[in-house]
Design an enzyme around this catalytic site. Structure first.
Site, PDB file in Angstrom:
ATOM      1  N   GLU A 127      48.304 -32.373 -66.739  1.00 62.04           N
ATOM      2  CA  GLU A 127      47.176 -33.184 -67.199  1.00 62.04           C
ATOM      3  C   GLU A 127      45.844 -32.455 -67.051  1.00 62.04           C
ATOM      4  OE1 GLU A 127      47.557 -37.470 -65.981  1.00 62.04           O
ATOM      5  OE2 GLU A 127      49.225 -36.646 -64.848  1.00 62.04           O
ATOM      6  N   TYR A 148      44.448 -41.048 -75.039  1.00 57.89           N
ATOM      7  CA  TYR A 148      43.348 -40.091 -75.055  1.00 57.89           C
ATOM      8  C   TYR A 148      42.809 -39.712 -76.432  1.00 57.89           C
ATOM      9  CZ  TYR A 148      44.779 -39.760 -70.237  1.00 57.89           C
ATOM     10  OH  TYR A 148      45.102 -40.072 -68.948  1.00 57.89           O
ATOM     11  N   ARG A 194      43.895 -48.532 -61.080  1.00 56.14           N
ATOM     12  CA  ARG A 194      44.183 -49.291 -62.298  1.00 56.14           C
ATOM     13  C   ARG A 194      45.672 -49.579 -62.370  1.00 56.14           C
ATOM     14  NH1 ARG A 194      44.261 -45.856 -66.521  1.00 56.14           N
ATOM     15  NH2 ARG A 194      46.403 -46.445 -67.026  1.00 56.14           N
ATOM     16  N   ASN A 213      47.713 -46.579 -60.880  1.00 60.24           N
ATOM     17  CA  ASN A 213      47.101 -45.261 -61.026  1.00 60.24           C
ATOM     18  C   ASN A 213      45.940 -45.138 -60.043  1.00 60.24           C
ATOM     19  OD1 ASN A 213      48.424 -44.311 -63.724  1.00 60.24           O
ATOM     20  ND2 ASN A 213      47.766 -46.405 -64.092  1.00 60.24           N
ATOM     21  N   ASP A 220      48.973 -50.922 -64.490  1.00 61.17           N
ATOM     22  CA  ASP A 220      49.526 -51.109 -65.836  1.00 61.17           C
ATOM     23  C   ASP A 220      50.660 -52.120 -65.753  1.00 61.17           C
ATOM     24  OD1 ASP A 220      47.781 -49.195 -66.840  1.00 61.17           O
ATOM     25  OD2 ASP A 220      49.197 -47.560 -66.490  1.00 61.17           O
ATOM     26  N   GLU A 280      53.102 -49.712 -62.775  1.00 61.36           N
ATOM     27  CA  GLU A 280      52.650 -48.711 -61.818  1.00 61.36           C
ATOM     28  C   GLU A 280      51.169 -48.882 -61.545  1.00 61.36           C
ATOM     29  OE1 GLU A 280      51.965 -44.586 -63.449  1.00 61.36           O
ATOM     30  OE2 GLU A 280      53.334 -45.341 -64.982  1.00 61.36           O
ATOM     31  N   SER A 313      49.745 -40.249 -66.995  1.00 62.28           N
ATOM     32  CA  SER A 313      49.367 -40.166 -68.409  1.00 62.28           C
ATOM     33  C   SER A 313      50.554 -40.299 -69.358  1.00 62.28           C
ATOM     34  CB  SER A 313      48.618 -38.857 -68.700  1.00 62.28           C
ATOM     35  OG  SER A 313      47.373 -38.853 -68.059  1.00 62.28           O
ATOM     36  N   GLY A 355      41.895 -42.347 -65.609  1.00 60.85           N
ATOM     37  CA  GLY A 355      41.054 -41.513 -66.452  1.00 60.85           C
ATOM     38  C   GLY A 355      39.635 -42.039 -66.569  1.00 60.85           C
TER      39      GLY A 355
END
Length: 307
Positions: A15, A210, A249, A270, A251, A268, A141, A274
């Site tokens: 990443e 992205y 964050r 994070n 998901d 999950e 990602s 990002g």
């Protein structure tokens, strides 16, 4: 004198490019808030670089392995340089999807059913009835994620390829149909909920995350108030159960399909979400009243050791 902030970005994970984009944007925002900023493209000599520089704060813009898995966090603890985001244990735990699920499930968070198998085993035969999802145990990602559709007669052969770059152990989980939702936690507060709708494709993959126009973000998510609140509760519970700090964050999937379960399932957490121009956390923070500059300022002022 303004605080000297070293922005750690790049590195050598899969990443790297996302991290560089995150780091550049954060550098501009931090400078606009009056900080002295030094961008660092992290290389294996990072310990000596930081020891010589001795910044007031390390702003962690790294993604993926080394930057997100507790490694750089441990180095910063040894150097006693305050840093942003989660600490050693929470970072390592959240990065390992299966271990994180065990902790979150124990805290009452609904997570997908699944199992860890060798990738060659998963390439030989279906280890779960389709549809299911195959994902690396410790990548971000959506790197290496494969969705095996219901009508697919054979298992994913790409798992057996020599150039598979995501480790020999993979997590295979039941596919949860319905909506892709995300919710950020800032300190001890769950922010709002975004319904992510990929512009093309089946799920929120790397390009949807992205690429400009890769996904449509509905904020606030158009779901029933009790479901909205449930998403926020699950995100905050998971953040606290894993021991996250700063910003995280979550998901999630919400099965609102005809005849579906109606359940909200957390996929999950994070710990290094990002921070690019298409990223979700800046969008959620803006909806909560924080400019991008105010968001990164909050993160710098929240930085510490012993996280």
């Amino acid at each position: 004198m303004p605080k000297h902030v070293a922005v750690l970005m790049g590195g050598w994970s899969s990443e790297r490019e996302v991290s560089l984009n995150t780091g550049r944007g954060c550098c501009v925002a931090l400078e606009s808030m009056g900080y002295q900023v030094t961008p660092i493209d992290v290389q294996p000599d990072i310990a000596s670089v930081l020891d010589a520089m001795r910044p007031d704060v390390a702003f962690n813009s790294l993604h993926g392995r080394f930057g997100e898995d507790g490694t750089i966090q441990g180095l910063l603890e040894i150097l006693r340089i305050p840093y942003t985001h989660s600490g050693v244990l929470a970072s390592a735990l959240a990065m390992h999807k299966e271990r994180a699920k065990i902790v979150m499930r124990a805290a009452g968070v609904t997570v997908p059913e699944g199992l860890v198998v060798n990738r060659f085993e998963a390439a030989k035969a279906h280890v779960l009835p389709p549809p299911y999802v195959v994902k690396p145990i410790a990548e971000g990602s959506s790197m290496g994620v494969i969705i095996v559709r219901e009508d697919r007669s054979h298992p994913p052969q790409e798992l057996a390829r020599e150039d598979w770059a995501y480790g020999d152990q993979v997590l295979v989980e039941t596919f949860i149909p319905g909506r892709e939702l995300t919710c950020a936690v800032m300190g001890d507060r769950a922010l709002d909920v975004i319904d992510i709708r990929p512009a093309t494709g089946l799920f929120y993959d790397y390009d949807a995350k992205y690429a400009k126009g890769g996904s449509i973000h509905v904020l606030p998510a158009e779901i029933k108030p009790n479901v909205y609140q449930r998403v926020q509760e699950l995100a905050l519970t998971a953040h606290q159960a894993l021991g996250c700090r700063g910003i995280s964050r979550a998901d999630l999937r919400y099965d609102d399909t005809p005849g579906g379960t109606g359940e909200v399932v957390l996929l999950e957490v994070n710990t290094q979400p990002g921070m690019t121009e298409t990223s979700l956390v800046p969008e959620l923070a803006a909806y909560a009243g924080y400019s991008f500059g105010e968001l990164v300022q909050w993160m710098v002022e929240d930085a510490s050791t012993d996280r």
